[in-house]
Design a protein around this motif. Structure first.
Motif, PDB file in Angstrom:
ATOM      1  N   ALA A   1      -9.684 -15.334  16.236  1.00 43.29           N
ATOM      2  CA  ALA A   1      -8.616 -16.235  16.078  1.00 43.29           C
ATOM      3  C   ALA A   1      -7.438 -15.376  16.566  1.00 43.29           C
ATOM      4  O   ALA A   1      -6.629 -15.391  17.618  1.00 43.29           O
ATOM      5  CB  ALA A   1      -8.396 -17.062  15.119  1.00 43.29           C
ATOM      6  N   ALA A   2      -7.098 -14.273  15.763  1.00 47.09           N
ATOM      7  CA  ALA A   2      -6.371 -13.223  15.693  1.00 47.09           C
ATOM      8  C   ALA A   2      -6.440 -12.431  17.218  1.00 47.09           C
ATOM      9  O   ALA A   2      -5.409 -12.185  17.991  1.00 47.09           O
ATOM     10  CB  ALA A   2      -6.339 -12.291  14.789  1.00 47.09           C
ATOM     11  N   GLY A   3      -7.484 -12.203  17.749  1.00 52.31           N
ATOM     12  CA  GLY A   3      -7.738 -11.411  18.857  1.00 52.31           C
ATOM     13  C   GLY A   3      -7.408 -12.367  19.908  1.00 52.31           C
ATOM     14  O   GLY A   3      -7.009 -11.878  21.029  1.00 52.31           O
ATOM     15  N   MET A   4      -7.704 -13.607  20.051  1.00 55.18           N
ATOM     16  CA  MET A   4      -7.336 -14.571  21.006  1.00 55.18           C
ATOM     17  C   MET A   4      -5.982 -14.874  21.235  1.00 55.18           C
ATOM     18  O   MET A   4      -5.267 -14.279  22.255  1.00 55.18           O
ATOM     19  CB  MET A   4      -7.709 -15.903  20.555  1.00 55.18           C
ATOM     20  CG  MET A   4      -9.146 -16.085  20.852  1.00 55.18           C
ATOM     21  SD  MET A   4      -9.509 -17.776  20.477  1.00 55.18           S
ATOM     22  CE  MET A   4      -8.626 -18.806  21.749  1.00 55.18           C
ATOM     23  N   LEU A   5      -5.199 -14.553  20.114  1.00 56.73           N
ATOM     24  CA  LEU A   5      -3.713 -15.035  20.264  1.00 56.73           C
ATOM     25  C   LEU A   5      -3.175 -13.723  20.700  1.00 56.73           C
ATOM     26  O   LEU A   5      -2.218 -13.732  21.597  1.00 56.73           O
ATOM     27  CB  LEU A   5      -3.136 -15.460  18.887  1.00 56.73           C
ATOM     28  CG  LEU A   5      -3.764 -16.796  18.339  1.00 56.73           C
ATOM     29  CD1 LEU A   5      -2.999 -16.901  16.867  1.00 56.73           C
ATOM     30  CD2 LEU A   5      -2.999 -17.895  19.057  1.00 56.73           C
ATOM     31  N   LEU A   6      -3.524 -12.581  20.178  1.00 61.64           N
ATOM     32  CA  LEU A   6      -2.748 -11.373  20.493  1.00 61.64           C
ATOM     33  C   LEU A   6      -3.222 -10.875  21.933  1.00 61.64           C
ATOM     34  O   LEU A   6      -2.042 -10.424  22.811  1.00 61.64           O
ATOM     35  CB  LEU A   6      -3.018 -10.264  19.440  1.00 61.64           C
ATOM     36  CG  LEU A   6      -2.501 -10.454  18.189  1.00 61.64           C
ATOM     37  CD1 LEU A   6      -2.844  -9.428  17.393  1.00 61.64           C
ATOM     38  CD2 LEU A   6      -1.106 -10.475  18.216  1.00 61.64           C
ATOM     39  N   SER A   7      -4.138 -10.890  22.240  1.00 64.25           N
ATOM     40  CA  SER A   7      -4.709 -10.474  23.654  1.00 64.25           C
ATOM     41  C   SER A   7      -3.827 -11.369  24.665  1.00 64.25           C
ATOM     42  O   SER A   7      -3.634 -11.139  25.714  1.00 64.25           O
ATOM     43  CB  SER A   7      -6.133 -10.631  23.793  1.00 64.25           C
ATOM     44  OG  SER A   7      -6.912 -12.024  23.596  1.00 64.25           O
ATOM     45  N   ALA A   8      -3.847 -12.897  24.181  1.00 64.47           N
ATOM     46  CA  ALA A   8      -3.087 -13.659  25.367  1.00 64.47           C
ATOM     47  C   ALA A   8      -1.700 -13.488  25.262  1.00 64.47           C
ATOM     48  O   ALA A   8      -0.972 -13.852  26.266  1.00 64.47           O
ATOM     49  CB  ALA A   8      -3.289 -15.163  24.695  1.00 64.47           C
ATOM     50  N   ASN A   9      -1.307 -12.737  24.456  1.00 58.44           N
ATOM     51  CA  ASN A   9       0.450 -12.525  24.292  1.00 58.44           C
ATOM     52  C   ASN A   9       0.564 -10.757  24.575  1.00 58.44           C
ATOM     53  O   ASN A   9       1.508 -10.152  24.344  1.00 58.44           O
ATOM     54  CB  ASN A   9       0.906 -12.691  22.879  1.00 58.44           C
ATOM     55  CG  ASN A   9       1.089 -14.253  23.011  1.00 58.44           C
ATOM     56  OD1 ASN A   9       2.193 -14.558  23.144  1.00 58.44           O
ATOM     57  ND2 ASN A   9       0.219 -14.803  22.159  1.00 58.44           N
ATOM     58  N   GLY A  10      -0.533 -10.210  25.446  1.00 55.41           N
ATOM     59  CA  GLY A  10      -0.160  -8.741  25.986  1.00 55.41           C
ATOM     60  C   GLY A  10      -0.551  -7.578  25.236  1.00 55.41           C
ATOM     61  O   GLY A  10      -0.314  -6.509  25.461  1.00 55.41           O
ATOM     62  N   TYR A  11      -1.113  -7.789  23.985  1.00 55.86           N
ATOM     63  CA  TYR A  11      -1.613  -6.901  23.233  1.00 55.86           C
ATOM     64  C   TYR A  11      -3.100  -6.293  23.682  1.00 55.86           C
ATOM     65  O   TYR A  11      -3.852  -6.839  24.223  1.00 55.86           O
ATOM     66  CB  TYR A  11      -1.775  -7.196  21.542  1.00 55.86           C
ATOM     67  CG  TYR A  11      -0.261  -7.519  21.066  1.00 55.86           C
ATOM     68  CD1 TYR A  11       0.306  -6.450  20.347  1.00 55.86           C
ATOM     69  CD2 TYR A  11       0.340  -8.490  21.223  1.00 55.86           C
ATOM     70  CE1 TYR A  11       1.472  -6.465  19.487  1.00 55.86           C
ATOM     71  CE2 TYR A  11       2.014  -8.882  20.660  1.00 55.86           C
ATOM     72  CZ  TYR A  11       2.161  -7.998  19.715  1.00 55.86           C
ATOM     73  OH  TYR A  11       3.461  -7.927  19.451  1.00 55.86           O
ATOM     74  N   ASP A  12      -3.248  -4.956  23.512  1.00 54.49           N
ATOM     75  CA  ASP A  12      -4.340  -4.271  23.683  1.00 54.49           C
ATOM     76  C   ASP A  12      -5.324  -4.475  22.604  1.00 54.49           C
ATOM     77  O   ASP A  12      -5.089  -3.581  21.637  1.00 54.49           O
ATOM     78  CB  ASP A  12      -4.229  -2.831  24.193  1.00 54.49           C
ATOM     79  CG  ASP A  12      -5.457  -2.069  24.284  1.00 54.49           C
ATOM     80  OD1 ASP A  12      -6.468  -2.592  24.486  1.00 54.49           O
ATOM     81  OD2 ASP A  12      -5.355  -0.844  24.636  1.00 54.49           O
TER      82      ASP A  12
END
Length: 514
Positions: free
Chosen positions: A16-27
């Motif tokens: 879930a954290a990976g989804m949210l952060l990748s969707a917001n431009g994080y590597d």
């Protein structure tokens, strides 16, 4: 340049954290020790049969819909959810109660089995709805310091928290029949606790089931984990299975990456721990780095019970609902054996998961994938499972054979896999084999639980059942949303809520009208 995030563990919280952060431009890079994703919610495969390894109760689908919306996706495009009716069968000897979200029908069923108790059910639904509306905001924000107790939402919730009573005590105010109290308090097991010890706040668990109902994803709950992985990859994130982390790299009190078991160093701006918290604290930091959660302090914490599991590939169909719970005649004694006496009950309570009644994808045509779960003490108990496992399996199967629908079951077993508390500890890396993580006692809730922003190491964050707001899939998703919102707003003086910081238009906790 994109900020790099290393996530330890591909369980529901880490995904879930990976989804949210990748969707917001994080590597985003996720490192999973096992050769599969999902953690305790992963897929277990036997030849021709598929099982959910752990969680099987899916409530509050709107929390999953919200998560996917926040990542710019629609859940329906990835997973098909089917409602369950009945939600489950609760069996007390020969008495059977099949639960439904149809309130008028549920009251009628209660009245027919427990005359005069229907009014208590109506009062339960009405009063617990109010309580949950007060408690819900506390599940959506962090509790990182005592100042967080000064919020107006907590002041509004306090009169309804029922923290000074227990789940069983609270339900005794609604129902006179002990079996009916049990029907609305067995959910304390989701927290790995006894309803006679679990804070009365958690009567909201049974309320949530009766208000929202339960769902089944085609393919099992593990399909939700696979869907999250798909979204992460679509947003450019990477998942590495069979790639364990041996240490979180810390310099000057700040996490700056992870050391993989293969010796590779991964530099990162932020580290998120989605592994079992106590196992991670005990094993993933160099000696002396952690003080509050040192090995000795971890031993002093309270942990949930464990589970004994049988995954059975069965020839033929099983004439049971999706979920069935067979209660011990003396449920209190059974629970005390697990939580107080740390021993195996002569007559255990047993949960039976029969998803093949609804989902044909899990077993060959005409066969069933049956999962049997028995709550048992965690590995702090001196139970020698290498000696006890076979005998306990026999006890469980003998008890199942007392049900008319399961007579002759053993002769139809074509595939079998057993999991004991030692397996949870040694193979799944769950501290003390405590399947439901840290217990949810009052001294391990809110700010007394490990914080979403890990208080011992800067630029290190926690997600999953071992941090606020706690265990259970909906709250694990909330832990990821809280931690990601804090990470993304780290340079701002105040946390303003995930709805403002990541996205708007998501579903709320509010229960539907029925």
């Amino acid at each position: 340049m994109k900020r790099k995030v290393a996530i330890v563990g591909a369980g529901p919280g880490g995904l879930a954290a990976g989804m949210l952060l990748s969707a917001n431009g994080y590597d985003v890079s996720i490192y999973e020790k096992q050769p599969y994703i999902g953690g305790r919610s992963s897929l277990l495969q036997l030849p021709s049969y598929h099982f959910d390894r752990g969680a099987t109760f899916l409530m509050m689908p709107q929390k999953w819909e919200e998560l996917f919306l926040l990542a710019g996706r629609r859940l329906d495009d990835y997973v098909k959810l089917l409602p369950l009716d009945p939600m489950y069968r609760l069996q007390f000897g020969e008495l059977r109660l099949e639960a439904t979200t149809d309130r008028q029908e549920m009251r009628s069923r209660i009245e027919s089995l427990f005359p005069g108790e229907g009014a208590g059910y109506e009062r339960f639904m009405k009063e617990e709805a109010v309580k949950f509306s007060r408690v819900a905001p506390l599940l959506e924000r962090p509790f990182g310091s005592w100042r967080d107790y000064l919020g107006g939402d907590l002041l509004r919730a306090l009169p309804r928290l029922d923290a000074t009573t227990t789940v069983h005590g609270r339900l005794s105010g609604y129902f006179r029949d002990e079996r009916l109290r049990t029907a609305f308090c067995f959910q304390s097991k989701y927290l790995g606790m006894s309803p006679w010890e679990c804070p009365g706040t958690f009567t909201i668990l049974s309320y949530l089931e009766h208000a929202y109902g339960l769902m089944h994803p085609i393919g099992g709950i593990n399909r939700l984990c696979e869907a999250m992985a798909e979204v992460i990859r679509e947003h450019g994130g990477a998942l590495y299975t069979g790639t364990g982390v041996s240490q979180v790299l810390v310099n000057g009190g700040r996490a700056h990456g992870v050391l993989l078991e293969n010796g590779e160093k991964i530099e990162a701006d932020e580290v998120i721990i989605g592994a079992d918290f106590a196992h991670a604290a005990a094993n993933l930091f160099a000696p002396g780095v952690l003080k509050k959660y040192s090995p000795q302090k971890l031993k002093e914490k309270k942990y949930s019970c464990s589970t004994f599991m049988l995954y059975l590939g069965i020839e033929g169909k099983v004439p049971l609902p999706h979920h069935t719970i067979l209660f011990a005649e003396d449920y209190r004694s059974n629970v005390d054996d697990i939580t107080k006496h740390k021993r195996l009950s002569e007559e255990p309570s047993i949960y039976i998961h029969n998803p093949s009644a609804l989902d044909p994808t899990l077993a060959p045509s005409g066969h069933s994938a049956l999962m049997i779960l028995v709550p048992v003490p965690n590995t702090l108990a001196s139970i020698p499972w290498e000696d006890e496992a076979a005998a306990f399996r026999r006890r469980v199967l003998d008890r199942l054979h007392t049900m008319p629908e399961l007579q002759g079951l053993e002769g139809r077993i074509r595939m079998e896999h057993m999991v004991t508390p030692w397996d949870w500890r040694d193979q799944m890396h769950v501290y003390n084999g405590a399947t439901f993580s840290l217990a949810h006692s009052l001294d391990q809730m809110l700010t007394l639980r490990p914080h979403n922003r890990f208080q011992e190491v800067d630029h290190c964050w926690l997600v999953g059942g071992g941090t606020h707001p706690g265990s259970g899939l909906p709250t694990i998703l909330e832990s990821a949303k809280i931690s990601c919102a804090m990470l993304m707003n780290a340079r701002k003086p105040h946390f303003t809520g995930l709805g403002r910081s990541i996205g708007k238009g998501a579903a709320s906790w509010a229960a539907p009208e029925r």
